[in-house]
Design an enzyme around this catalytic site. Sequence first.
Site, short mmCIF file in Angstrom:
data_model
loop_
_atom_site.label_atom_id
_atom_site.label_comp_id
_atom_site.label_asym_id
_atom_site.label_seq_id
_atom_site.Cartn_x
_atom_site.Cartn_y
_atom_site.Cartn_z
N GLY A 46 43.52 47.48 37.70
CA GLY A 46 44.68 48.13 38.30
C GLY A 46 45.79 48.30 37.30
O GLY A 46 45.90 47.55 36.33
N GLN A 51 54.26 49.06 34.94
CA GLN A 51 53.55 48.68 33.73
C GLN A 51 53.50 49.80 32.70
O GLN A 51 53.24 49.55 31.53
CB GLN A 51 52.13 48.23 34.06
CG GLN A 51 52.09 46.89 34.78
CD GLN A 51 50.67 46.46 35.01
OE1 GLN A 51 50.00 46.96 35.91
NE2 GLN A 51 50.21 45.53 34.18
N CYS A 89 46.58 39.71 33.28
CA CYS A 89 47.46 40.86 33.50
C CYS A 89 47.63 41.60 32.18
O CYS A 89 47.85 40.97 31.13
CB CYS A 89 48.82 40.39 34.02
SG CYS A 89 50.00 41.72 34.34
N LEU A 90 47.53 42.91 32.24
CA LEU A 90 47.71 43.72 31.03
C LEU A 90 49.10 43.53 30.43
O LEU A 90 49.27 43.68 29.22
CB LEU A 90 47.51 45.20 31.37
CG LEU A 90 46.11 45.58 31.87
CD1 LEU A 90 46.12 47.01 32.39
CD2 LEU A 90 45.08 45.40 30.78
N HIS A 131 47.74 41.86 43.48
CA HIS A 131 48.35 41.82 42.14
C HIS A 131 49.24 43.04 41.91
O HIS A 131 50.38 42.90 41.45
CB HIS A 131 47.22 41.76 41.10
CG HIS A 131 47.68 41.66 39.69
ND1 HIS A 131 47.60 40.50 38.96
CD2 HIS A 131 48.20 42.60 38.85
CE1 HIS A 131 48.06 40.73 37.73
NE2 HIS A 131 48.43 41.99 37.64
N GLU A 132 48.72 44.22 42.23
CA GLU A 132 49.49 45.45 41.97
C GLU A 132 50.71 45.58 42.88
O GLU A 132 51.77 46.03 42.44
CB GLU A 132 48.60 46.69 42.07
CG GLU A 132 47.42 46.71 41.10
CD GLU A 132 47.76 46.38 39.66
OE1 GLU A 132 48.85 46.77 39.17
OE2 GLU A 132 46.93 45.73 39.00
N HIS A 135 53.46 43.60 41.46
CA HIS A 135 54.16 44.32 40.38
C HIS A 135 55.26 45.22 40.95
O HIS A 135 56.35 45.31 40.38
CB HIS A 135 53.19 45.19 39.58
CG HIS A 135 52.54 44.50 38.44
ND1 HIS A 135 53.23 43.92 37.40
CD2 HIS A 135 51.22 44.30 38.17
CE1 HIS A 135 52.39 43.40 36.54
NE2 HIS A 135 51.15 43.62 36.98
#
Length: 163
Positions: A46, A51, A89-90, A131-132, A135
């Site tokens: 995702g 991000q 996480c990226l 998770h998204e 964010h």
Amino acid sequence: MTVREIRLFGDPVLRSPCAPVTAFDDGTRALVRDLVETVELPGRAGVAAPQIGVGVRAFSYNVDGEIGYVLNPVLVEVSGEPVPIGEGCLSVPGLWHDVARHPHARVVGVDLDGNEVVVEGDGVLAQALQHETDHLDGRLYIDRLDADTRREAMRAIRESGWF
């Protein structure tokens, strides 16, 4: 193909709650294209708009070969007892910790035409949806860690080559 650079921990856009998408225009279409193309890279489940530096409620997902996006997503349902599951996480590269996530999640939002979109699933998809949406509320997965693990994560971030 436009793969956007991922913003890293410390960038204020990652800590700011996102505004809803209000214009369904060429700019929003470009954002969706960038989100989808950015999440298509291997190993990505995702990507949320903050991000890639955009403070609006939008994310893309790539789980089990299913790639999509949701605008103005709302996490409307989680079910099952939260279980610890490995997560990274990226925006916090190189770290991996167990985070308590519900095994099932459902998100409701809209597509580029304003039509309702429902994304629902178990396992990795449920984890990605939670998770998204975190964010989009200015929250990172490390915020969900217990105090000792969070201190350890913060130390690792400070010692990393990217911070």
